[in-house]
Enzyme design. Structure first.
Site, PDB file in Angstrom:
ATOM      1  N   ARG A  90     -13.930  -7.775  -0.103  1.00  0.00           N
ATOM      2  CA  ARG A  90     -13.278  -7.424   1.159  1.00  0.00           C
ATOM      3  C   ARG A  90     -12.768  -5.971   1.094  1.00  0.00           C
ATOM      4  O   ARG A  90     -12.196  -5.539   0.108  1.00  0.00           O
ATOM      5  CB  ARG A  90     -12.117  -8.382   1.415  1.00  0.00           C
ATOM      6  CG  ARG A  90     -11.275  -8.084   2.646  1.00  0.00           C
ATOM      7  CD  ARG A  90     -10.031  -7.300   2.289  1.00  0.00           C
ATOM      8  NE  ARG A  90      -9.132  -7.169   3.461  1.00  0.00           N
ATOM      9  CZ  ARG A  90      -8.090  -6.350   3.478  1.00  0.00           C
ATOM     10  NH1 ARG A  90      -7.807  -5.595   2.434  1.00  0.00           N
ATOM     11  NH2 ARG A  90      -7.330  -6.278   4.538  1.00  0.00           N
TER      12      ARG A  90
ATOM     13  N   THR B 168       0.838  -1.206   0.000  1.00  0.00           N
ATOM     14  CA  THR B 168       0.000   0.000   0.000  1.00  0.00           C
ATOM     15  C   THR B 168       0.870   1.252   0.000  1.00  0.00           C
ATOM     16  O   THR B 168       1.986   1.218   0.511  1.00  0.00           O
ATOM     17  CB  THR B 168      -0.843  -0.057   1.289  1.00  0.00           C
ATOM     18  OG1 THR B 168      -1.789  -1.096   1.126  1.00  0.00           O
ATOM     19  CG2 THR B 168      -1.542   1.226   1.613  1.00  0.00           C
TER      20      THR B 168
ATOM     21  N   GLY C 210     -10.348  -3.188   3.156  1.00  0.00           N
ATOM     22  CA  GLY C 210      -9.322  -3.106   4.202  1.00  0.00           C
ATOM     23  C   GLY C 210      -9.430  -1.838   5.023  1.00  0.00           C
ATOM     24  O   GLY C 210     -10.462  -1.162   5.041  1.00  0.00           O
ATOM     25  N   ASP C 211      -8.347  -1.536   5.714  1.00  0.00           N
ATOM     26  CA  ASP C 211      -8.329  -0.375   6.610  1.00  0.00           C
ATOM     27  C   ASP C 211      -8.073   0.939   5.888  1.00  0.00           C
ATOM     28  O   ASP C 211      -8.454   2.003   6.379  1.00  0.00           O
ATOM     29  CB  ASP C 211      -7.219  -0.553   7.657  1.00  0.00           C
ATOM     30  CG  ASP C 211      -5.849  -0.682   6.983  1.00  0.00           C
ATOM     31  OD1 ASP C 211      -5.709  -1.512   6.070  1.00  0.00           O
ATOM     32  OD2 ASP C 211      -4.930   0.070   7.362  1.00  0.00           O
TER      33      ASP C 211
ATOM     34  N   THR D 257      -0.094   0.844   6.885  1.00  0.00           N
ATOM     35  CA  THR D 257       0.029  -0.301   5.975  1.00  0.00           C
ATOM     36  C   THR D 257       0.238  -1.570   6.787  1.00  0.00           C
ATOM     37  O   THR D 257       0.983  -1.561   7.761  1.00  0.00           O
ATOM     38  CB  THR D 257       1.190  -0.126   4.969  1.00  0.00           C
ATOM     39  OG1 THR D 257       1.408  -1.374   4.299  1.00  0.00           O
ATOM     40  CG2 THR D 257       2.483   0.308   5.620  1.00  0.00           C
ATOM     41  N   GLY D 258      -0.427  -2.613   6.401  1.00  0.00           N
ATOM     42  CA  GLY D 258      -0.311  -3.870   7.139  1.00  0.00           C
ATOM     43  C   GLY D 258      -1.581  -4.671   6.930  1.00  0.00           C
ATOM     44  O   GLY D 258      -2.380  -4.357   6.037  1.00  0.00           O
ATOM     45  N   THR D 259      -1.781  -5.688   7.732  1.00  0.00           N
ATOM     46  CA  THR D 259      -3.009  -6.475   7.608  1.00  0.00           C
ATOM     47  C   THR D 259      -4.166  -5.640   8.136  1.00  0.00           C
ATOM     48  O   THR D 259      -4.301  -5.422   9.339  1.00  0.00           O
ATOM     49  CB  THR D 259      -2.876  -7.798   8.378  1.00  0.00           C
ATOM     50  OG1 THR D 259      -1.702  -8.459   7.898  1.00  0.00           O
ATOM     51  CG2 THR D 259      -4.070  -8.703   8.138  1.00  0.00           C
ATOM     52  N   GLY D 260      -4.982  -5.168   7.203  1.00  0.00           N
ATOM     53  CA  GLY D 260      -5.979  -4.146   7.515  1.00  0.00           C
ATOM     54  C   GLY D 260      -6.952  -4.507   8.609  1.00  0.00           C
ATOM     55  O   GLY D 260      -7.420  -3.632   9.362  1.00  0.00           O
TER      56      GLY D 260
HETATM   57  N1  ASP Z   1      -3.572  -2.308   4.748  1.00  0.00           N
HETATM   58  C1  ASP Z   1      -3.915  -2.791   3.438  1.00  0.00           C
HETATM   59  C2  ASP Z   1      -5.164  -3.604   3.526  1.00  0.00           C
HETATM   60  O1  ASP Z   1      -5.317  -4.360   4.459  1.00  0.00           O
HETATM   61  C3  ASP Z   1      -2.850  -3.605   2.800  1.00  0.00           C
HETATM   62  C4  ASP Z   1      -1.488  -2.954   2.773  1.00  0.00           C
HETATM   63  O2  ASP Z   1      -1.120  -2.238   3.671  1.00  0.00           O
HETATM   64  O3  ASP Z   1      -0.761  -3.191   1.790  1.00  0.00           O
HETATM   65  O4  ASP Z   1      -5.969  -3.511   2.640  1.00  0.00           O
END
Ligand code: ASP
Length: 354
Positions: free
Chosen positions: A246, A218, A248-249, A269-272
């Site tokens: 789905r 991201t 995300g955040d 950025t990370g697992t949303g």
């Molecule tokens: N945070 C983003 C999501 O979960 C993914 C990412 O950070 O690359 O959609």
């Protein structure tokens, strides 16, 4: 209109008519921070040429926003210009080069927030708008909504004159092969190659890095302009092989994106899913505003205690109206860059870099 204000307006109008711009009431030193995603990005598995490409792209990105700020542009304009550059750059998981859903499509999420007014705009599940960040900005400025999703969000963007493309515009071979490898590993069905994608190469593409090296990617930007206003923006294709539909955040205000002149601007950025559960971006700003924590300490508290506490992974970039900039992440790497008025850009990837 109060007398004093009336006089000021007349004075300003007179100066403008004379071709003289009134001096800024207060001039802040501008500052900008950019991320290009966090994840398992390790020196040992990163080819030198790929690393050089990422560093060059991050430098161009931060300089794109800096050029806007240097000319006296707003933090919102700097955020949008920088993100549009990253959305066009296929190295990043935003716009062209976005990851695929499990059924082989690109669905894009984005948000932007103005710290001066708390106005915000966001879009989710776009499939046709070339620059999702521009669509988020249009939602903020040209609609009564904060968030639009799905085909109607693309239709809204088109109605505001934003460029529309075929979904195959976002296709890149590298992401497609990344999807196939992940689905094979998980024993899931492989979707057909998307219509409109270029023909499959005769021999497999030399991967830029291991297929699962950047589950994320991201992009996000936070900026402070000369007028003292901060803004944040984020754009993403989401998680590779995500469930169709789905969200995300990144487009959730308070989770992956937040900005308030009373505290800070954050992009994550990370697992949303973890960022949504903890409303990470707003939580950092709340610690700054309510607990009077310094920005770096607040960011570290939320990433290294709260996010790690629920076994979430990722990182953030942040900026405060006083010019303090911060980044914090609990992954081996995060593509990142920062620059302030009068200084050279800093570009970093691995966790052992300052
Ligand atoms: N945070 C983003 C999501 O979960 C993914 C990412 O950070 O690359 O959609």
């Amino acid at each position: 209109m109060p007398h004093g204000l009336h006089f000021t307006c007349l004075l300003a109008a007179g100066l403008l008519a004379a071709g003289v711009l009134p001096a800024q009431a207060t001039s802040h030193k501008w500052s900008i921070v950019v991320h290009g995603g966090a994840g398992v990005i390790e020196r040992e598995s990163m080819p030198a040429a790929t690393e050089a490409e990422y560093r060059a792209a991050m430098k161009t990105a931060v300089e794109t926003g800096a050029a806007v700020l240097e000319k006296g542009g707003t933090s919102l304009d700097a955020v949008q210009a920088t993100i549009q550059y990253l959305e066009d750059n296929p190295l990043f998981n935003a716009g062209k080069g976005a990851v695929f859903t499990a059924d082989g499509r690109n669905e894009l999420d984005s948000a932007i927030m103005d710290g001066a007014t708390l106005n915000a705009g966001s879009v989710a599940q776009l499939t046709r708008t070339r620059h999702p960040i521009a669509a988020a900005r249009a939602v903020m400025e040209k609609s009564p909504a904060v968030m639009l999703a799905g085909p109607d969000a693309d239709t809204f963007a088109a109605s505001k004159g934003l460029e529309q493309v075929d979904n195959s515009y976002f296709f890149t071979e590298r992401r497609w092969q990344g999807l196939i490898k992940q689905l094979q590993k998980e024993g899931k069905p492989i979707p057909p190659r998307p219509a409109g994608a270029p023909p499959a190469p005769a021999k497999p593409l030399a991967m830029l890095e291991p297929a699962d090296a950047h589950k994320w990617g991201t992009v996000g930007v936070v900026a402070l302009d000369e007028a003292g206003n901060i803004a944040a923006g984020t754009s993403t294709g989401g998680l590779q092989a995500k469930l169709p539909g789905r969200i995300g955040d990144s487009p959730i205000i308070g989770a992956g994106t937040y900005a308030s002149n009373h505290s800070c601007a954050v992009s994550g950025t990370g697992t949303g899913e973890y960022f949504i559960r903890l409303t990470i971006a707003r939580e950092i700003c709340a610690l700054v505003e309510d607990k009077h924590m310094k920005l770096q300490a607040a960011a570290d508290e939320v990433i290294h205690k709260q996010l790690e506490g629920i076994h979430g992974d990722g990182g953030i970039i942040a900026i405060a109206p006083d010019g303090e900039a911060a980044w914090s992440f609990n992954t081996p790497g995060m593509y990142r860059a920062r620059m302030s008025q009068g200084s050279q850009p800093t570009i970093a990837i691995y966790s052992d870099e300052p």
